[in-house]
Motif scaffolding. Structure first.
Motif, PDB file in Angstrom:
ATOM      1  N   LYS A  38     -60.448-116.761 -40.094  1.00 45.41           N
ATOM      2  CA  LYS A  38     -59.731-115.657 -39.465  1.00 45.41           C
ATOM      3  C   LYS A  38     -58.355-116.159 -39.034  1.00 45.41           C
ATOM      4  N   ILE A  39     -57.326-115.435 -39.425  1.00 41.83           N
ATOM      5  CA  ILE A  39     -55.973-115.834 -39.071  1.00 41.83           C
ATOM      6  C   ILE A  39     -55.713-115.460 -37.626  1.00 41.83           C
ATOM      7  N   GLN A  40     -55.258-116.429 -36.868  1.00 37.66           N
ATOM      8  CA  GLN A  40     -54.944-116.213 -35.463  1.00 37.66           C
ATOM      9  C   GLN A  40     -53.434-116.060 -35.294  1.00 37.66           C
ATOM     10  N   TYR A  41     -53.034-115.198 -34.401  1.00 38.74           N
ATOM     11  CA  TYR A  41     -51.631-115.013 -34.070  1.00 38.74           C
ATOM     12  C   TYR A  41     -51.449-115.339 -32.597  1.00 38.74           C
ATOM     13  N   TYR A  42     -50.556-116.276 -32.307  1.00 37.89           N
ATOM     14  CA  TYR A  42     -50.277-116.673 -30.931  1.00 37.89           C
ATOM     15  C   TYR A  42     -48.835-116.321 -30.591  1.00 37.89           C
ATOM     16  N   LEU A  43     -48.679-115.536 -29.540  1.00 35.24           N
ATOM     17  CA  LEU A  43     -47.347-115.173 -29.070  1.00 35.24           C
ATOM     18  C   LEU A  43     -46.876-116.272 -28.133  1.00 35.24           C
ATOM     19  N   ASN A  44     -45.950-117.089 -28.625  1.00 31.17           N
ATOM     20  CA  ASN A  44     -45.449-118.202 -27.827  1.00 31.17           C
ATOM     21  C   ASN A  44     -44.407-117.752 -26.814  1.00 31.17           C
ATOM     22  N   SER A  45     -43.522-116.832 -27.239  1.00 25.46           N
ATOM     23  CA  SER A  45     -42.423-116.432 -26.373  1.00 25.46           C
ATOM     24  C   SER A  45     -41.782-115.153 -26.909  1.00 25.46           C
ATOM     25  N   VAL A  46     -41.075-114.464 -26.025  1.00 25.87           N
ATOM     26  CA  VAL A  46     -40.295-113.289 -26.414  1.00 25.87           C
ATOM     27  C   VAL A  46     -38.890-113.484 -25.853  1.00 25.87           C
ATOM     28  N   LEU A  47     -37.899-113.329 -26.723  1.00 25.82           N
ATOM     29  CA  LEU A  47     -36.500-113.471 -26.316  1.00 25.82           C
ATOM     30  C   LEU A  47     -35.796-112.146 -26.568  1.00 25.82           C
ATOM     31  N   ILE A  48     -35.241-111.556 -25.506  1.00 25.73           N
ATOM     32  CA  ILE A  48     -34.584-110.258 -25.632  1.00 25.73           C
ATOM     33  C   ILE A  48     -33.189-110.358 -25.033  1.00 25.73           C
ATOM     34  N   SER A  49     -32.188-109.942 -25.816  1.00 28.51           N
ATOM     35  CA  SER A  49     -30.813-109.871 -25.324  1.00 28.51           C
ATOM     36  C   SER A  49     -30.277-108.474 -25.629  1.00 28.51           C
ATOM     37  N   ASP A  50     -29.022-108.245 -25.318  1.00 28.72           N
ATOM     38  CA  ASP A  50     -28.420-106.930 -25.592  1.00 28.72           C
ATOM     39  C   ASP A  50     -28.314-106.655 -27.088  1.00 28.72           C
ATOM     40  N   THR A  51     -28.234-107.710 -27.891  1.00 29.04           N
ATOM     41  CA  THR A  51     -27.991-107.532 -29.323  1.00 29.04           C
ATOM     42  C   THR A  51     -29.213-107.751 -30.211  1.00 29.04           C
ATOM     43  N   ARG A  52     -30.237-108.413 -29.716  1.00 28.34           N
ATOM     44  CA  ARG A  52     -31.406-108.646 -30.569  1.00 28.34           C
ATOM     45  C   ARG A  52     -32.668-108.921 -29.769  1.00 28.34           C
ATOM     46  N   LYS A  53     -33.803-108.770 -30.467  1.00 25.29           N
ATOM     47  CA  LYS A  53     -35.121-109.062 -29.903  1.00 25.29           C
ATOM     48  C   LYS A  53     -35.832-110.002 -30.867  1.00 25.29           C
ATOM     49  N   VAL A  54     -36.373-111.088 -30.333  1.00 26.47           N
ATOM     50  CA  VAL A  54     -37.050-112.082 -31.157  1.00 26.47           C
ATOM     51  C   VAL A  54     -38.388-112.434 -30.516  1.00 26.47           C
ATOM     52  N   ALA A  55     -39.430-112.465 -31.344  1.00 19.31           N
ATOM     53  CA  ALA A  55     -40.752-112.909 -30.885  1.00 19.31           C
ATOM     54  C   ALA A  55     -41.054-114.238 -31.576  1.00 19.31           C
ATOM     55  N   ILE A  56     -41.503-115.207 -30.817  1.00 13.98           N
ATOM     56  CA  ILE A  56     -41.922-116.491 -31.384  1.00 13.98           C
ATOM     57  C   ILE A  56     -43.434-116.413 -31.540  1.00 13.98           C
ATOM     58  N   ILE A  57     -43.892-116.300 -32.788  1.00 13.58           N
ATOM     59  CA  ILE A  57     -45.317-116.170 -33.091  1.00 13.58           C
ATOM     60  C   ILE A  57     -45.731-117.361 -33.946  1.00 13.58           C
ATOM     61  N   ASN A  58     -46.734-118.082 -33.476  1.00 15.95           N
ATOM     62  CA  ASN A  58     -47.198-119.301 -34.171  1.00 15.95           C
ATOM     63  C   ASN A  58     -46.037-120.255 -34.443  1.00 15.95           C
ATOM     64  N   GLY A  59     -45.068-120.300 -33.518  1.00 15.12           N
ATOM     65  CA  GLY A  59     -43.944-121.221 -33.634  1.00 15.12           C
ATOM     66  C   GLY A  59     -42.823-120.740 -34.536  1.00 15.12           C
ATOM     67  N   LYS A  60     -42.906-119.516 -35.056  1.00 16.59           N
ATOM     68  CA  LYS A  60     -41.888-118.987 -35.964  1.00 16.59           C
ATOM     69  C   LYS A  60     -41.148-117.828 -35.293  1.00 16.59           C
ATOM     70  N   ALA A  61     -39.815-117.871 -35.327  1.00 19.62           N
ATOM     71  CA  ALA A  61     -38.989-116.811 -34.740  1.00 19.62           C
ATOM     72  C   ALA A  61     -38.952-115.616 -35.682  1.00 19.62           C
ATOM     73  N   LEU A  62     -39.334-114.448 -35.162  1.00 17.61           N
ATOM     74  CA  LEU A  62     -39.403-113.226 -35.981  1.00 17.61           C
ATOM     75  C   LEU A  62     -38.737-112.059 -35.271  1.00 17.61           C
ATOM     76  N   SER A  63     -38.049-111.231 -36.061  1.00 22.79           N
ATOM     77  CA  SER A  63     -37.483-109.980 -35.556  1.00 22.79           C
ATOM     78  C   SER A  63     -38.299-108.827 -36.126  1.00 22.79           C
ATOM     79  N   THR A  64     -38.033-107.627 -35.655  1.00 24.25           N
ATOM     80  CA  THR A  64     -38.730-106.441 -36.156  1.00 24.25           C
ATOM     81  C   THR A  64     -38.537-106.318 -37.665  1.00 24.25           C
ATOM     82  N   GLY A  65     -39.647-106.073 -38.377  1.00 27.75           N
ATOM     83  CA  GLY A  65     -39.601-105.923 -39.827  1.00 27.75           C
ATOM     84  C   GLY A  65     -39.926-107.199 -40.585  1.00 27.75           C
ATOM     85  N   GLU A  66     -39.883-108.354 -39.928  1.00 31.99           N
ATOM     86  CA  GLU A  66     -40.209-109.614 -40.595  1.00 31.99           C
ATOM     87  C   GLU A  66     -41.719-109.842 -40.560  1.00 31.99           C
ATOM     88  N   SER A  67     -42.198-110.726 -41.445  1.00 25.94           N
ATOM     89  CA  SER A  67     -43.643-110.932 -41.598  1.00 25.94           C
ATOM     90  C   SER A  67     -44.057-112.374 -41.368  1.00 25.94           C
TER      91      SER A  67
END
Length: 103
Positions: A38-67
């Motif tokens: 079973k693939i696990q997803y771990y939310l390491n961190s969330v970074l939000i600024s006025d210009t962008r939103k980034v989620a760090i999932i399993n150590g990878k930085a992702l924006s909306t629409g990325e996989s």
């Protein structure tokens, strides 16, 4: 010759009993080694600024629409990240929320 047959019979019985012990008929289907990982997803961190939103999932930085591992990021907020995996929505929440604003 008789001793050879007896030894051969004992070896055959031992092999069959070892195989029977290895495959437990009372074990539920899909339990243990046969079960797909079973693939696990771990939310390491969330970074939000006025210009962008980034989620760090399993150590990878992702924006909306990325996989990642077949799941696409649907939305990112400071409290929740939503992923879509084959039509199923997965919600990831940070363990603790710390909001820091840039000065």
């Amino acid at each position: 010759m008789r001793l050879d047959k007896a030894i051969l019979l004992l070896v055959a019985v031992w092999a069959l009993s070892a195989q029977a012990l290895a495959s437990d008929p009372t074990k539920p289907p899909g339990f243990g080694a046969e079960r797909a990982a079973k693939i696990q997803y771990y939310l390491n961190s969330v970074l939000i600024s006025d210009t962008r939103k980034v989620a760090i999932i399993n150590g990878k930085a992702l924006s909306t629409g990325e996989s990642i591992n077949g799941a696409t990021v649907l939305s990112i907020s400071h409290k929740l990240v939503r992923l879509d995996k084959n039509g199923r929505v997965i919600e990831l929440k940070p363990k603790r929320v710390a909001i820091r604003r840039e000065q």
